[in-house]
Motif scaffolding. Structure first.
Motif, PDB file in Angstrom:
ATOM      1  N   ILE A  66       0.683  -1.148  -0.045  1.00 46.84           N
ATOM      2  CA  ILE A  66      -0.041   0.018   0.007  1.00 46.84           C
ATOM      3  C   ILE A  66       1.043   1.234  -0.004  1.00 46.84           C
ATOM      4  O   ILE A  66       0.462   2.262  -0.827  1.00 46.84           O
ATOM      5  N   THR A  67       1.974   1.275   0.898  1.00 47.09           N
ATOM      6  CA  THR A  67       2.804   2.426   0.799  1.00 47.09           C
ATOM      7  C   THR A  67       3.465   2.618  -0.612  1.00 47.09           C
ATOM      8  O   THR A  67       3.561   3.681  -0.960  1.00 47.09           O
ATOM      9  N   MET A  68       3.806   1.613  -1.149  1.00 48.15           N
ATOM     10  CA  MET A  68       4.682   1.644  -2.379  1.00 48.15           C
ATOM     11  C   MET A  68       3.800   2.348  -3.416  1.00 48.15           C
ATOM     12  O   MET A  68       3.926   3.348  -4.141  1.00 48.15           O
ATOM     13  N   ASN A  69       2.437   1.675  -3.507  1.00 49.13           N
ATOM     14  CA  ASN A  69       1.716   2.048  -4.609  1.00 49.13           C
ATOM     15  C   ASN A  69       0.939   3.480  -4.295  1.00 49.13           C
ATOM     16  O   ASN A  69       0.721   4.240  -5.140  1.00 49.13           O
ATOM     17  N   ASP A  95      -5.128   5.392 -10.653  1.00 49.32           N
ATOM     18  CA  ASP A  95      -4.168   4.579  -9.851  1.00 49.32           C
ATOM     19  C   ASP A  95      -4.584   4.453  -8.172  1.00 49.32           C
ATOM     20  O   ASP A  95      -4.159   3.549  -7.805  1.00 49.32           O
ATOM     21  N   LEU A  96      -5.243   5.504  -7.807  1.00 51.41           N
ATOM     22  CA  LEU A  96      -5.648   5.492  -6.388  1.00 51.41           C
ATOM     23  C   LEU A  96      -6.775   4.372  -6.181  1.00 51.41           C
ATOM     24  O   LEU A  96      -6.618   3.487  -5.193  1.00 51.41           O
ATOM     25  N   ALA A  97      -7.735   4.290  -7.383  1.00 50.26           N
ATOM     26  CA  ALA A  97      -8.782   3.308  -7.220  1.00 50.26           C
ATOM     27  C   ALA A  97      -8.142   2.011  -7.270  1.00 50.26           C
ATOM     28  O   ALA A  97      -8.520   0.985  -6.731  1.00 50.26           O
ATOM     29  N   GLN A 102      -7.179  -3.408  -5.048  1.00 42.30           N
ATOM     30  CA  GLN A 102      -6.167  -4.793  -4.934  1.00 42.30           C
ATOM     31  C   GLN A 102      -5.598  -4.641  -3.488  1.00 42.30           C
ATOM     32  O   GLN A 102      -5.653  -5.831  -2.845  1.00 42.30           O
ATOM     33  N   TYR A 103      -4.722  -3.497  -3.295  1.00 42.35           N
ATOM     34  CA  TYR A 103      -3.949  -3.624  -2.130  1.00 42.35           C
ATOM     35  C   TYR A 103      -4.630  -3.610  -0.752  1.00 42.35           C
ATOM     36  O   TYR A 103      -4.471  -4.170   0.249  1.00 42.35           O
ATOM     37  N   LEU A 158     -15.540  -3.077   0.720  1.00 37.92           N
ATOM     38  CA  LEU A 158     -14.556  -4.238   0.501  1.00 37.92           C
ATOM     39  C   LEU A 158     -14.585  -5.293   1.595  1.00 37.92           C
ATOM     40  O   LEU A 158     -14.140  -6.438   1.450  1.00 37.92           O
ATOM     41  N   SER A 159     -15.436  -5.043   2.819  1.00 43.84           N
ATOM     42  CA  SER A 159     -15.795  -5.812   3.810  1.00 43.84           C
ATOM     43  C   SER A 159     -16.687  -6.790   3.322  1.00 43.84           C
ATOM     44  O   SER A 159     -17.977  -6.190   2.847  1.00 43.84           O
ATOM     45  N   GLU A 160     -16.560  -7.946   3.996  1.00 45.56           N
ATOM     46  CA  GLU A 160     -18.110  -8.825   3.870  1.00 45.56           C
ATOM     47  C   GLU A 160     -19.246  -8.250   4.938  1.00 45.56           C
ATOM     48  O   GLU A 160     -18.782  -7.733   5.923  1.00 45.56           O
ATOM     49  N   PRO A 161     -20.403  -8.229   4.647  1.00 41.02           N
ATOM     50  CA  PRO A 161     -21.391  -7.668   5.272  1.00 41.02           C
ATOM     51  C   PRO A 161     -21.640  -8.441   6.624  1.00 41.02           C
ATOM     52  O   PRO A 161     -22.143  -7.904   7.856  1.00 41.02           O
ATOM     53  N   SER A 162     -21.003  -9.801   6.768  1.00 42.59           N
ATOM     54  CA  SER A 162     -21.518 -10.370   8.203  1.00 42.59           C
ATOM     55  C   SER A 162     -20.436 -10.195   9.056  1.00 42.59           C
ATOM     56  O   SER A 162     -20.525 -10.779  10.219  1.00 42.59           O
TER      57      SER A 162
END
Length: 288
Positions: A66-69, A95-97, A102-103, A158-162
């Motif tokens: 995350i830091t690198m990108n 690129d931010l998206a 991804q990361y 990005l997270s699962e609802p459960s």
């Protein structure tokens, strides 16, 4: 009578020995059971710590990615100029998206549904850099600050609802915001060199506002050692921007004076005329 007493004594001794033997077997069995339960408990603790350490290593790797990108996004924004503004920002936002999808997704999958606060030190650097990149893009596009709720809203899908979603905490957001001022300083210096003084003034005021607000907050923060160090760097960024304006003004003044001197020296009065040699200052010689 004596024989009966002897037999009774022997019988009592035998009974006592049997009782002791039985108690010894019971104690041995209890000891083995207790030892087994301790082994099981410590085995569970060992497995938990091993799994936590392995998870920490994966989280550190995700944070580095995350830091690198995120730094690449920041470098892309710094290519901005008055001629390619929209093109550069479109590329940076794309690129931010990609960093988010991804990361940040990898980090969310590692931490969701767990006590992710235990691993905060492992992923905090990456999150701070991500906040810095996201807020940098937002300011260059709209001139406003991207707040914490808006950033967390982008991570929520990005997270699962459960399970409990990963949310960036206030401290990491403020630390990323403190780092943002350094990038804003570099952007302002670049805009001053390109002659975009009004845009640079807007950046300078934005950095001043952040510094002023954080100055009021930092004394009340529990874990503020990192922030106190960044506050000193932030003040230096404000001073550098202001010095950039001063240097720009001095260059304008020097250029104007140089122009007066050159143009004055080019003026040649008519023969026999008593006019001064400088038509601007009405003096015979211009001394700078």
């Amino acid at each position: 009578m004596s024989e009966w007493n002897t037999n009774h004594s022997v019988a009592g001794t035998a009974a006592a020995l049997q009782s002791l033997a039985k108690r010894a077997r019971t104690m041995s069995s209890t000891s083995e059971s207790s030892s087994s339960s301790f082994k099981d408990a410590f085995g569970n603790y060992a497995n938990y710590l091993n799994n936590l350490n392995e998870k920490r290593e994966r989280v550190v790797k995700a944070s580095r990615d995350i830091t690198m990108n995120s730094k690449k996004v920041i470098f892309q924004v710094h290519r901005i100029s008055k001629d390619n503004r929209d093109e550069v920002l479109d590329k940076a936002e794309k690129d931010l998206a990609a960093v988010t999808e991804q990361y940040m997704l990898k980090l969310v999958k590692e931490l969701q549904g767990t006590d992710f606060w235990k691993l905060r030190r492992a992923y905090s650097p990456g999150v701070q850099e991500y906040v810095e990149a996201a807020t940098f893009c937002k300011f260059c596009r709209t001139g406003t600050l991207l707040n914490l709720d808006e950033i967390n809203a982008t991570l929520l899908p990005l997270s699962e609802p459960s399970v409990e979603p990963l949310q960036i905490n206030v401290l990491d957001y403020l630390l990323g915001l403190a780092d943002l001022t350094g990038e804003m300083m570099r952007l302002a210096i670049g805009r001053i060199s390109d002659g975009e003084l009004e845009y640079a003034k807007k950046i300078c005021q934005f950095v001043r506002d952040i510094y002023r607000e954080l100055t009021l907050i930092v004394p009340y923060m529990d874990d503020s050692s990192d922030m106190k160090t960044k506050m000193d760097t932030m003040l230096q960024s404000v001073v550098k921007i202001e010095n950039g304006f001063t240097a720009s003004f001095n260059c304008v003044v020097v250029a104007a004076c140089y122009g007066v001197h050159v143009r004055g020296s080019e003026y040649t009065p008519l023969l026999g005329s008593s006019e001064p040699s400088s038509f601007l200052l009405r003096v015979s010689d211009v001394e700078l």
